[in-house]
Write a protein that holds these residues in place. Sequence first.
Motif, PDB file in Angstrom:
ATOM      1  N   THR A  25     -11.168  -3.119   4.283  1.00  0.00           N
ATOM      2  CA  THR A  25     -11.773  -1.912   3.705  1.00  0.00           C
ATOM      3  C   THR A  25     -10.699  -0.918   3.283  1.00  0.00           C
ATOM      4  N   PHE A  26      -9.697  -0.739   4.135  1.00  0.00           N
ATOM      5  CA  PHE A  26      -8.570   0.151   3.810  1.00  0.00           C
ATOM      6  C   PHE A  26      -7.866  -0.303   2.532  1.00  0.00           C
TER       7      PHE A  26
ATOM      8  N   ASP B 150      -8.990  -0.730  -5.354  1.00  0.00           N
ATOM      9  CA  ASP B 150     -10.001  -0.365  -6.344  1.00  0.00           C
ATOM     10  C   ASP B 150      -9.523   0.748  -7.280  1.00  0.00           C
TER      11      ASP B 150
ATOM     12  N   ASP C 200      -8.979  -2.436   0.225  1.00  0.00           N
ATOM     13  CA  ASP C 200      -9.898  -2.456  -0.913  1.00  0.00           C
ATOM     14  C   ASP C 200     -10.021  -1.076  -1.549  1.00  0.00           C
ATOM     15  N   GLY C 201     -10.042  -0.042  -0.736  1.00  0.00           N
ATOM     16  CA  GLY C 201     -10.121   1.322  -1.275  1.00  0.00           C
ATOM     17  C   GLY C 201      -8.932   1.667  -2.152  1.00  0.00           C
ATOM     18  N   LEU C 202      -7.742   1.273  -1.736  1.00  0.00           N
ATOM     19  CA  LEU C 202      -6.546   1.534  -2.541  1.00  0.00           C
ATOM     20  C   LEU C 202      -6.483   0.601  -3.744  1.00  0.00           C
TER      21      LEU C 202
ATOM     22  N   THR D 236       0.831  -1.197   0.000  1.00  0.00           N
ATOM     23  CA  THR D 236       0.000   0.000   0.000  1.00  0.00           C
ATOM     24  C   THR D 236       0.870   1.255   0.000  1.00  0.00           C
TER      25      THR D 236
ATOM     26  N   ALA E 157     -11.225  -2.371  -9.818  1.00  0.00           N
ATOM     27  CA  ALA E 157     -12.339  -2.470  -8.876  1.00  0.00           C
ATOM     28  C   ALA E 157     -12.681  -3.938  -8.646  1.00  0.00           C
TER      29      ALA E 157
END
Length: 147
Positions: free
Chosen positions: A66-67, A73, A69-71, A50, A77
């Motif tokens: 969630t952290f 995506d 997945d946001g990066l 990350t 996606a």
Amino acid sequence: MNHKENRVFKFALSIVCLLVVTLGQASAGPIITEPTSLSPGDSYRLAFLTSQERDATSSNIDVYNTFVDGLGDLVIASDWRAIGSTSSVDARDNTGTNPLVDGVGVPIYLLNDTLLANSNADLWDRTIINPLQITNDGVLSPAETVW
């Protein structure tokens, strides 16, 4: 969680993984999401370090997923998962790469077309092929220590 565990988990959390894809996805910028050594239709996974850090204070693995997945995506996606563990979830199970449960698996590549591991077992045998040093924005980050 003590300071050392927090630091170790923070580094482990700065790894992002995993996504099963098939050739045919589009890539953006310097990021390569289609390994050139594979044939059309071959399955594989992608992994990256990350570009951002976060603390490791939650016992809920979904916070870290969630952290990540946001990066992730921003690259493709999908449902990205942290290679990280909590007291109740093992990293191999969180990523679906436990060779005892999920089988052999598929090759895992970095976002620069570099092979990270040949299979699920290879990911966890402590001898990955190349260091996990490519971030989600395609930057080589050799100074990072990934646990």
